[in-house]
Every structure is written in C-alpha cells, then in structure tokens.
Scaffold this active site. Structure first.
Site, PDB file in Angstrom:
ATOM      1  N   PRO A 358       0.826  -1.217   0.000  1.00 26.94           N
ATOM      2  CG  PRO A 358      -0.744  -1.553   1.679  1.00 26.94           C
ATOM      3  CD  PRO A 358       0.557  -2.064   1.176  1.00 26.94           C
ATOM      4  CB  VAL A 360       4.182   1.744  -3.774  1.00 24.44           C
ATOM      5  CG1 VAL A 360       4.851   1.230  -2.529  1.00 24.44           C
ATOM      6  CG2 VAL A 360       3.217   0.706  -4.339  1.00 24.44           C
ATOM      7  N   GLY A 361       1.708   4.017  -4.967  1.00 27.43           N
ATOM      8  CA  GLY A 361       1.255   4.775  -6.129  1.00 27.43           C
ATOM      9  C   GLY A 361       0.626   3.953  -7.232  1.00 27.43           C
ATOM     10  CE  LYS A 362      -1.220  -1.498  -5.092  1.00 27.98           C
ATOM     11  NZ  LYS A 362      -0.639  -0.923  -3.875  1.00 27.98           N
ATOM     12  CB  THR A 363      -4.876   4.054  -7.118  1.00 29.25           C
ATOM     13  OG1 THR A 363      -5.159   2.832  -6.424  1.00 29.25           O
ATOM     14  CG2 THR A 363      -6.164   4.637  -7.651  1.00 29.25           C
ATOM     15  CB  SER A 676      11.627 -16.934   2.593  1.00 29.12           C
ATOM     16  OG  SER A 676      10.587 -16.675   1.693  1.00 29.12           O
ATOM     17  CE  LYS A 719      11.536 -12.321   1.840  1.00 25.56           C
ATOM     18  NZ  LYS A 719      11.872 -13.713   1.536  1.00 25.56           N
TER      19      LYS A 719
END
Length: 775
Positions: A358, A360-363, A676, A719
């Site tokens: 959330p 990071v500017g996707k929309t 992991s 990570k």
C-alpha cells in the site's frame, strides 16, 4: 300464555324435526309437516292433547324414516297455534315453544308418542347475568350489521327483555350455528351458561364476517380503481383522436432515437421489439416501467463512441515523470505499450496488474496512464466484493435489476475505450451469491471480452478496447486462471532517499497548494524531512509520510494565522509538532543472543524483519511452534529441526531426546509464501542447542532442504529495504537470488554487504560467533 298457565301431560305425541331449525321455549316458529308419522302425531295432538305437541330434532336430517335412536333426547313442548294445508298435501304449522323436556320412553309404535319429563332451571338474576345479556346484545348488533340476513328490528325483542331465561332463548333462536350447536343451546338449562355459549358462537361468526367484509371492500376498491383508470385512458385516447391522432410523446421520442441513433443492428432490433411491447401495455403497469428502464440503458450506452487516443510518447513521458518519482520499470512498460500502439492500432489492449504494498502509487499510476493516453479514467474497487451480479449484472426478472458495475462505469464514461482501474483485485470474496473472480475471467480475457454479455442487457458489448488496469497487494490471493490473463508489473517499496525526493518534490508542494499558502511561508529543512522519514514512518509506501507532513503543515498554519510571518520546519520543530519519535529500535538486537536469529519476511504491506526465537527445556523431544504460523512455515520448522539434528550429530542426540524445543516467531507469517525462514530457523536451533550466540548485525532469508541446500525465495528487494531501514549491514541471500540484487538501488547496495550461499554450513559459519567452540 306459558307453560305455567298450561297443564302439560306426561305423555305427548311427538314430531321428528328433520330441518336445522330448533324450536326454543318462548319463540314462535313455522315448519312443514309431510311424513305420515308426523301427520298422525299432529292429528292426535289436535284431538286429544289440547294442541300440545313434543318437537325433537333428528341427529341426521337425511334419514327418511327415523327410529327413536335417531333422535336427540331433549326437545321442546310446543302449542300449535295455526295449521294450513298446502296444495302438495303437506301442512304448514305455526307453533309456540313452551318448555324444555326430554323423552323417557316410547309409548306408541305407529307414530312417535313419548313419556316426557319437563326440564326446569333454577337461577338468580345476578350482575354477571345482566352483563352477559348486554354483551350478547352488542355482539348481536354487530352480527346483524355484517350478515344482512336479519332485519335490524330483530333486536327490538331483545332490547326490552329483562328475563334472562327468555332473553337467552330469543337470542338462541337467531344465533348462527350448526344443528349440533343449536341442540347444545337447547340442552343447556342455566341461562348464564347458555348466554356464554351464545356469545362464543356470535363472536366467532362476527369475526369471520368482518374479515369477509374487509376483503369485499378491498376487491371493490381495486375494481373501482381499474375501472377508473380504464375510463380515463379511453377518454384520453378519444381526446387525442379528436385532436388529430397524436401519438404518445414518449413512444415517439424513443422511436426517433432508435432510428436516428448510431447503434449496431442487433441493438436496434432489440430496441424495436421492446418498444413494440411497450406500446401494447398500459403505461401504468410495472412491466412497462421495466421496459422503459431497459430501453434507457441500451440506448444510452456508447456502442460506438470512442475517445481519440493521444500517442505522443514525449507527452506521456512528461506526465509520468510529473506525478511519479522513480518507478522506472512500470514507466518503461507503459511507454512500450504506447509505442506499440502507435505502430499498430489493431493491437488488443493488455490487462496490466500493478502489484505492490500500500501507498506506493498503484492507483495514481493508473490515473496517469489515462491522462497520458487522453482517455477517460474510471475506478472500481473490488475489495470485499462477493456478489457475481456486481460484475455480470442482474437478470431483468428481479425487482430493481441493474447492469453490472462494468457496464455502469462505461455508460458513465460515455465512451467504449476508457481506462478502467479495478482496484484491490486480490481482496474479492466468495459467497452463496457466486464467485466474482470467476466472473472477471470473461471481462479480462482479450479473447472473450469482445462479446461480453451482461445478464441485464442480454446483448454482447465489446470490452476489447477498454484498457483494464488492476491493482493488488499480493498475488497469492488471486486465482491462477485470473492471474494468467494479466501482465504482472511489480511496484517495489520506496527507499528512504526516494521518500525524501517524493516528500520534497510532490507531497509538500501539493499540500501547500491545497491550503493556498505560499512556499516561502512554510519551509522544510532537508534534515527535518529525513528525520520524519527515519524516525516517524516505517512503511513501504508514502501514505504515513504524507499524513505526518500534512499534520506538521496544519500546525505551522496555525502559527501563521496567529501572527508569524513564516515557519521553518527543523528537526527540533518536527519533534515539537509530532511528539516523541514513533520508530524505536526494538526490531534490532542490541547484542548477539543465543537462540535468536534475525530473518527477513515479505508481506502484503512490504518487507519486514522478524526474530526467530528457539529455546530448549526438559521434556520428551516435542516440537512446539507459536506465533501465528502458516502451513508453509510449520513445514519449514519441521525440516529445520531434522536438518539441525543432522548438523549437530550423534553427540547432541541426548539433548533432543531429553528436551522439548519451542520455536516462536513474534510477527507470524504470510500463510501462502511464508517468511522464507528455513535458514533462519536452522540458525536459531543450532545456536540454542550448541549454546552459541548469533550475530546481531546479520539478517538472512532463504528456504532449506533436508540435505542442507539453500533455496531461492521471493521479495528480495522489499526484504533488503526492510533490513536497510533497520540499520542491518550484512544480509545472507540464496545464491540463486544473485540477479535480484541488481534491482536494489545503488544507495542501499553501497551500505549493505551481501553474502550469497548455497549450503546451510556457509550460513552457520557466517552467522554464529564461534570463539572456542566448534561451529
């Protein structure tokens, strides 16, 4: 005259009454006599018994020749008042009831003649009797009002009657009921009990009559309304004919729209068919309203209207750089699409899926794509969507049916080629209402969506020119079939340097512009911005950073309004405005610790560090796992324990047999991919068994096999960035993840040393602090 003035003998001739009429004392009743036995009894009464006769009802009125066993025991002694012979040979007899009596035995075989016993009741006129009489009067009035079978003056006899016994008999004579119920009233001697029974029968009948009356009124109102509507419609039609035969304006308007509109042939054909149905219907019927809505939808959809595309690559590059810092790979992919589109306009629009944590500017990236293309932008949130009809639409048979939200948004856009952002595609659910993810397969498949059929429209709509962009935090919640139809573009977490430039060049200027404050009035020092990033936010995106900056600006505006000319935001002022730093060093060990190793995890909200804690205590060799572990994580722990036993060798077998091992992961795990943490668990276990501390400045990630091989994992960039934010200087990675290091920003790579390993032995040599002990 009554029975007290007339001497009633012990033996009387009797007539078996085969009608539903029961003769009560104190009442005058007519009836017909035709059977031979009854005529003999009538003649005997007139000649020998001073016109007195005993009237008793048959139990079954269908029996033509009854015996004494077919008669009720209780009847009425009556006096014959009048006899008249009818043309068919029968006699009409008018009698007056005198007294209740019951027959004891039959004394004549040729016709009925009984030895009788008179029945008398003893009672006192109490307040209860008076109240019962009043209640019966009121209920009788209601019954007469609803039944309309009795004249209204039938109540006159009851109004003036004060004797409870006579009152009860008069009321019983007009009370509704079956033969058995009327016979029961005759057999009840006490007037109080008789009135209670009468009141019960009247109440039951009145209630039924009242319901019938209400139903009749409703039916009458509906008929009147229908007749009124029909009359008005016919009158309106005649008026229109007189005025020159004008057609209905609404029908004419729709017809003109169909003929003049630029619609596909199948749409026009369907519209004409529905319009023909509408013309034949009453304009006020519910079905007519359904057809109007349907015609409104299909005639207002953009079947052929399109936005003119802007394929200027220079303009697109400027827009992407204007609104977004970094994001090199997503920007490059968008420019590649535009370039290919410019060369070949027949190319199908791809389905792009932006995946990242959330903030990071996707929309906003999707909105920038629409602006770069010159297309209209629409957004649809899929988070929590559980109803398949939201995608495919409702069938028109349902009340309040509508098309699916895809078609609704396209109508809102007014063009058939908008940019449609499907937000949070990984958060759809499944319920009894269907599986919306499966419904999206048809929408997002370039081979199928050319003829997408919405359940409401029942017509194919071309979605192939819509540029679908989807967003997700993680991929593991997206079904494989749906994921296969999308091009995945990962948007990684931001580094602190990237956050600094985003804050300085985007967030702060935008926030100041929104509140109409000059940039010279609120000045952010560079070290203040870095202080906010490092000590007040710990996130992959910039949402929390934006909230903190806006909070500081609001407090600064307050100072300006109170009289200051300008406010300079320094580190000291940041602490004053935001309070004590929120990011503490709890996720970094202060010193090397036995049984505690630092791992790296990748979640839906970006990368994070976590500790794996192991401890031994006396027991029977059981393995205890805590910390919200997913199935993959539990399997890793089992494999790690087996591998630890192998590494430690025979000398340590007593330790495993005589102790229980507890592995705890405070921050849990991602259910699908897990953290992991195979190498991290092995390192923690070996440290706990051999009592060797683990270095506190090393973080590690990777899965292991039973042979000790280190396997590659995902989310390396997230990570590494999480470790970088925690101040960790060395990271152990699987050798097969060596190419992922290239994607890490240079500023991070310069501060962190990477160690690539193939076997678990390499990890242990590097992570464990071996002084005088064997590792």
């Amino acid at each position: 005259m009554n029975e007290e003035e007339i001497e009633i003998p012990d033996i009387l001739p009797a007539i078996a009454m085969r009608s539903n009429v029961v003769v009560y004392p104190n009442t005058v009743v007519p009836f017909y006599v035709g059977r031979e036995k009854s005529l003999y009894a009538l003649e005997d009464s007139m000649e020998n018994y001073k016109q007195l006769i005993f009237l008793v009802n048959q139990k079954d009125t269908k029996i033509e020749d009854p015996t004494k066993d077919d008669l009720f025991k209780v009847g009425t002694v009556a006096r014959i008042m009048q006899i008249g012979k009818l043309p068919d040979g029968t006699f009409k007899v008018l009698v007056e009831g005198l007294s209740r009596a019951k027959w004891v035995k039959l004394v004549e075989e040729k016709y009925f003649k009984f030895e009788i016993e008179l029945l008398k009741s003893k009672y006192r006129k109490t307040k209860k009797l008076i109240a019962l009489m009043r209640a019966v009067r009121d209920e009788m009035q209601k019954y007469i009002q609803y039944s309309r079978k009795l004249p209204t003056d039938a109540l006159m006899f009851l109004e003036d009657m004060e004797d409870p016994d006579i009152f009860a008999d008069l009321a019983a004579s007009i009370c509704p009921g079956s033969l058995e119920e009327k016979q029961e009233l005759l057999e009840i001697l006490h007037p109080g009990k008789r009135l209670e029974k009468i009141l019960e029968l009247l109440s039951k009948e009145t209630e039924l009559l009242e319901i019938e009356h209400q139903l009749d009124q409703k039916v009458k109102q509906r008929i009147e309304k229908s007749q009124k509507e029909y009359f008005l419609r016919e009158k309106l039609r005649v008026i229109r004919e007189e005025l020159g035969g004008e057609e209905d304006a609404e029908i004419k308007e729709i017809e003109e729209k169909i003929e003049k509109g630029d619609y596909p042939d199948f749409v026009k054909e369907k519209a004409r068919f529905e319009l023909n149905r509408l013309e034949k219907m009453s304009p006020y019927s519910p079905e007519a309203n359904v057809i109007r809505n349907y015609l409104d939808w299909i005639l207002n959809l953009p079947w052929k209207e399109k936005s003119e595309e802007n394929l200027d690559l220079k303009n697109a590059r400027e827009i992407l750089e204007k609104y977004h810092y970094g994001l090199k790979e997503p920007k490059q992919r968008i420019l590649e699409f535009l370039a290919t589109r410019k060369v070949s306009k027949s190319m199908k629009a791809p389905i792009i899926c932006f995946v990242g944590p959330p903030g990071v500017g996707k929309t906003s990236l999707g909105r920038s794509i629409a602006e770069a293309l010159g297309r209209k932008f629409l957004r649809m949130s899929l988070g929590g969507l559980r109803d398949e009809a939201e995608i495919r639409g409702h069938r028109r048979t349902y009340v309040g049916a509508l098309p699916g939200r895809i078609i609704q948004l396209i109508r809102k856009a007014g063009v058939k080629n908008p940019v449609l952002l499907l937000d949070e595609i990984d958060k759809m659910g499944i319920s009894f209402q269907g599986d919306p993810a499966s419904a999206l397969l048809e929408v997002l498949d370039p081979e199928q969506n050319k003829d997408f059929v919405d359940h409401y429209l029942e017509l194919p709509f071309d979605l192939s020119e819509v540029l679908f962009i989807t967003t997700a935090n993680t991929l593991y919640n997206i079904p494989d079939a749906l994921r296969d139809r999308m091009e995945i573009i990962e948007i990684p977490s931001y580094t602190n340097t990237e956050k600094y430039y985003i804050a300085k060049e985007y967030i702060i200027p935008k926030a100041l512009e929104e509140i109409d404050i000059k940039k010279s009035q609120i000045i952010f020092k560079n070290e203040a911005i870095n202080h906010i990033i490092s000590d007040y936010t710990l996130e992959p995106g910039v949402r929390e950073l934006e909230r903190k900056i806006r909070a500081i600006i609001r407090k600064a505006v307050l100072e300006i309004v109170e009289g200051k000319n300008k406010v300079i935001i320094t580190e000291k002022r940041v602490r004053k405005f935001l309070g004590a730093p929120k990011i503490l060093e709890e996720n970094k060990l202060e010193e090397p610790t036995i049984g505690v190793s630092t791992g790296l995890a990748w979640t839906a909200y970006g990368g994070t560090t976590l500790f794996i804690e192991s401890t031994l205590f006396p027991g029977k060799g059981n393995l205890i796992l805590t910390g919200k572990l997913g199935d993959v994580m539990k399997e890793s722990a089992q494999i790690a324990l087996s591998l630890t036993k192998k590494i430690c060798g025979k000398d340590c077998m007593d330790i495993f047999e005589k102790n229980d091992i507890h592995i705890h992961v405070p921050e849990g795990a991602v259910p699908k991919d897990g953290p992991s943490a195979g190498v991290t668990i092995v390192t923690s276990l070996v440290s706990a068994v051999k009592k060797i501390p683990v270095r506190n400045d090393i973080a590690m990630t990777g899965e292991i096999t039973l042979r000790g091989r280190v396997l590659p994992v995902g989310g390396i960039k997230e990570k590494v960035l999480a470790a970088y934010r925690k101040g960790i200087k060395k990271i152990i990675l699987p050798y097969q993840n060596r190419f992922d290091i290239e994607k890490i920003p240079e500023e991070v790579k310069s501060d962190i040393k990477f160690m690539l390993v193939k076997e678990i032995d390499e990890v242990l040599k590097e992570a464990l602090i071996c002084e005088n002990k064997e590792c």
